[in-house]
Design a protein around this motif. Structure first.
Motif, PDB file in Angstrom:
ATOM      1  N   UNK A  11       0.844  -1.207   0.000  1.00 27.13           N
ATOM      2  CA  UNK A  11       0.000   0.000   0.000  1.00 27.13           C
ATOM      3  C   UNK A  11       0.873   1.249   0.000  1.00 27.13           C
ATOM      4  N   UNK A  12       1.932   1.253   0.818  1.00 27.30           N
ATOM      5  CA  UNK A  12       2.844   2.400   0.873  1.00 27.30           C
ATOM      6  C   UNK A  12       3.465   2.658  -0.492  1.00 27.30           C
ATOM      7  N   UNK A  17       3.706   5.977  -5.500  1.00 22.88           N
ATOM      8  CA  UNK A  17       3.544   6.145  -6.951  1.00 22.88           C
ATOM      9  C   UNK A  17       2.517   7.238  -7.243  1.00 22.88           C
ATOM     10  N   UNK A  18       1.396   7.201  -6.546  1.00 20.31           N
ATOM     11  CA  UNK A  18       0.368   8.220  -6.776  1.00 20.31           C
ATOM     12  C   UNK A  18       0.875   9.614  -6.402  1.00 20.31           C
ATOM     13  N   UNK A  33       9.765   4.653 -11.534  1.00 18.27           N
ATOM     14  CA  UNK A  33      10.620   3.679 -10.857  1.00 18.27           C
ATOM     15  C   UNK A  33      11.845   4.355 -10.249  1.00 18.27           C
ATOM     16  N   UNK A  34      12.448   5.264 -11.003  1.00 17.25           N
ATOM     17  CA  UNK A  34      13.607   5.997 -10.500  1.00 17.25           C
ATOM     18  C   UNK A  34      13.217   6.919  -9.351  1.00 17.25           C
ATOM     19  N   UNK A  35      12.063   7.561  -9.470  1.00 15.55           N
ATOM     20  CA  UNK A  35      11.620   8.508  -8.450  1.00 15.55           C
ATOM     21  C   UNK A  35      11.354   7.823  -7.111  1.00 15.55           C
ATOM     22  N   UNK A  36      10.655   6.689  -7.141  1.00 12.60           N
ATOM     23  CA  UNK A  36      10.266   6.014  -5.889  1.00 12.60           C
ATOM     24  C   UNK A  36      11.290   4.985  -5.436  1.00 12.60           C
ATOM     25  N   UNK A  42       8.370  -4.095 -10.523  1.00 17.57           N
ATOM     26  CA  UNK A  42       7.433  -3.842  -9.405  1.00 17.57           C
ATOM     27  C   UNK A  42       6.519  -2.667  -9.734  1.00 17.57           C
ATOM     28  N   UNK A  43       7.098  -1.593 -10.257  1.00 21.11           N
ATOM     29  CA  UNK A  43       6.308  -0.419 -10.622  1.00 21.11           C
ATOM     30  C   UNK A  43       5.327  -0.761 -11.736  1.00 21.11           C
TER      31      UNK A  43
END
Length: 248
Positions: A11-12, A17-18, A33-36, A42-43
């Motif tokens: 959930x986290x 992502x949102x 993917x790079x940001x999170x 997975x993304x």
């Protein structure tokens, strides 16, 4: 127990992502993917689930993602009693019509401020304010208001933040905050953006606690130091009315 932790972590990750979409409206999967900080596979799985549920939408030709209609459905059910951005909108429009410039509402989030509501000036040359934008706390009239009228612990955390730019003297900044508290408002001229100026006042709720900053912004050619001083009483008064509408 481990399964529960795994579910919460999923959930986290989905929420992370949102939250990317608070910074800009469209993202590529690899950018997210790079940001999170997650693996692309997975993304990809999470975006597929979010897309299936309507929380994100994928542009077929560019393969870029944007927020889906389900997000807007949720926001439509925000209660005006709970959301100051909705509840205070009529007062923002009233102030805009009075001063003729763009009016914005900001709240603090850590060492940033977020514009949660704005009504644009009707003038041809105007300061355009986009809702959802995050800005640094160390420059700008609204930023200084959000720090000046915060509690002492919040002020300390902001001033001691490791990301504080070395070009801004903390002692001089603290002196500015003291003057802002005395005047009841803050001004800025081209501190963050060339050709732009702003004047802001604190919105204190009925308990006397800082809720938000009310800002009037526009071209520095119109919002001169003299005109900002002239507008200040109306802005302060509007902020007081808005504060009386808020419980917290």
């Amino acid at each position: 127990m481990e399964e529960g932790k795994s579910t919460v972590r999923a959930v986290e990750r989905a929420l992370d992502i949102l939250l990317c979409f608070t910074e800009r409206s469209e993202w590529a999967m690899t950018e997210i993917a790079e940001k999170v900080g997650l693996h692309k596979s997975t993304v990809h799985r999470m975006l597929a689930t979010l897309e299936d549920k309507g929380f994100v939408a994928r542009h077929q030709s560019t393969e870029r993602y944007r927020l889906g209609l389900r997000v807007w459905e949720l926001s439509a059910h925000l209660s005006s009693n709970d959301d100051p951005a909705v509840r205070l909108l009529p007062e923002l429009e009233r102030l805009r019509d009075l001063v003729g410039e763009t009016v914005s509402l900001y709240i603090r989030d850590g060492n940033q401020r977020i514009r949660i509501q704005a009504v644009q000036s009707n003038q041809a040359v105007r300061r355009v304010a986009n809702v959802g934008v995050r800005l640094p706390l160390y420059v700008g009239a609204s930023s200084k208001v959000l720090v000046a009228f915060a509690d002492e612990e919040t002020q300390r955390l902001v001033m001691e933040d490791p990301s504080w730019p070395p070009s801004i003297d903390r002692t001089q900044y603290a002196e500015q905050l003291e003057q802002i508290r005395r005047l009841g408002y803050a001004t800025s001229i081209e501190e963050r953006e060339s050709g732009a100026a702003a004047v802001a006042a604190p919105i204190l709720n009925r308990a006397g606690k800082l809720s938000a900053a009310l800002s009037v912004s526009g071209p520095s050619g119109r919002l001169t130091p003299e005109s900002m001083r002239e507008h200040a009483p109306a802005i302060i008064e509007a902020a007081k009315r808005m504060g009386m509408m808020l419980v917290k």
